[in-house]
Motif scaffolding. Structure first.
Motif, mmCIF file in Angstrom:
data_model
loop_
_atom_site.group_PDB
_atom_site.id
_atom_site.type_symbol
_atom_site.label_atom_id
_atom_site.label_comp_id
_atom_site.label_asym_id
_atom_site.label_seq_id
_atom_site.Cartn_x
_atom_site.Cartn_y
_atom_site.Cartn_z
ATOM 1 N N ARG A 35 42.035 43.587 42.716
ATOM 2 C CA ARG A 35 40.934 44.039 42.542
ATOM 3 C C ARG A 35 41.353 45.178 41.221
ATOM 4 O O ARG A 35 40.521 45.411 40.354
ATOM 5 N N ASN A 36 42.602 45.486 41.238
ATOM 6 C CA ASN A 36 43.103 46.312 39.999
ATOM 7 C C ASN A 36 43.101 45.644 38.809
ATOM 8 O O ASN A 36 43.160 45.989 37.496
ATOM 9 N N ASN A 50 40.582 43.781 37.919
ATOM 10 C CA ASN A 50 39.113 43.754 37.500
ATOM 11 C C ASN A 50 38.578 42.493 37.507
ATOM 12 O O ASN A 50 37.974 41.894 36.635
ATOM 13 N N ASP A 54 36.265 39.222 38.639
ATOM 14 C CA ASP A 54 34.749 39.273 38.739
ATOM 15 C C ASP A 54 34.397 39.624 40.277
ATOM 16 O O ASP A 54 33.627 40.313 40.779
#
Length: 267
Positions: free
Chosen positions: A246-247, A249, A251
């Motif tokens: 998630r860090n 970024n 989709d």
């Protein structure tokens, strides 16, 4: 981020070349997704249930295109792929639905924030080092110090509450009030590391998949063995991997809700 870039980032951190000779890290099935934007379902074990979960996301409008797993789908080369065989079905669905399957196993075990490191962090161990170093700062398992020390009963309660295993198997001990200040951890099947753990001076060793005589060996060598199960000791690292992704970024990335323990305890 494209899948090819995600995998390049990951392999710079946890190089598949570090895997054991018997292991099978890296691409298990790559159906032509490398240039697609990464939409990732992270799991411990790539099973048909996880594949069906990924397909369900697709049907709901989320075009999942990568299952990123800790355990390999393929350990040994199959001699045939026939309808009804789980690996064959995974391959068929992967190509039909354009979902890649990638595995990070013993390479992920060794690195910082890998399976062992996450266990050490969950138990709040300090002054941590590998049980068996493999290269600078990396290796299998972790051993560290509890500050402040805990009595054994409180340590077991902490393990139970933090990992939530269905059951704990513990070496027989006459004193649950024994003070514990040095603990070793290794996610997954760690019984083969008992001798190495004894050399570290750890009083307790948290791992899984231990047999009857390995508990006997540990008792005879003055080591308290705690078996919390394969799933409970490795699943937390998968959750940590989701946060790392998630860090970046991506989709879309989620932790699988269909991962299975494969064991049911009847009380």
């Amino acid at each position: 981020m494209k899948i090819a870039d995600l995998i390049a980032w990951f392999e710079e951190w946890a190089n598949p070349a570090w895997q054991e000779s018997w292991d099978n890290c890296g691409w298990q099935i790559e159906p032509g997704v490398l240039q697609e934007q990464a939409r990732v379902l992270v799991c411990l074990t790539p099973t048909l249930a996880v594949m069906e979960e990924a397909i369900a996301y697709q049907k709901a409008g989320i075009s999942v295109n990568l299952i990123f797993a800790h355990h390999p789908l393929i350990f040994n080369p199959p001699k045939s792929l026939c309808s009804g065989n789980p690996i064959a079905e995974m391959a068929r669905l992967a190509f039909t639905h354009n979902i890649g399957i990638y595995t990070a196993h013993t390479n992920f075990d060794q690195v910082q924030d890998g399976t062992a490191d996450v266990l050490a962090q969950i138990l709040e161990l300090e002054q941590v080092s590998p049980i068996v170093p493999t290269q600078a700062g990396l290796g299998y398992g972790r051993v560290g110090v509890l500050q402040p020390a805990l009595v054994l009963q409180d340590l077991l309660t902490k393990i139970q509450s933090r990992l939530n295993p269905p059951s704990l198997i513990v070496s027989p001990t006459a004193d649950l009030q024994q003070k514990i200040d040095k603990v070793a951890v290794l996610g997954g099947s760690g019984a083969s590391f008992i001798s190495a753990v004894v050399k570290t001076g750890a009083q307790v060793y948290l791992t899984s998949d231990c047999k009857f005589h390995q508990f006997q060996e540990s008792r005879d060598r003055g080591l308290i063995l705690v078996d919390a199960g394969h799933y409970a000791t490795e699943r937390p690292a998968c959750d940590r991997l989701v946060h790392k992704f998630r860090n970046l970024n991506l989709d879309w990335v989620q932790l699988s809700q269909q991962d299975e323990d494969f064991r049911l305890f009847i009380r």
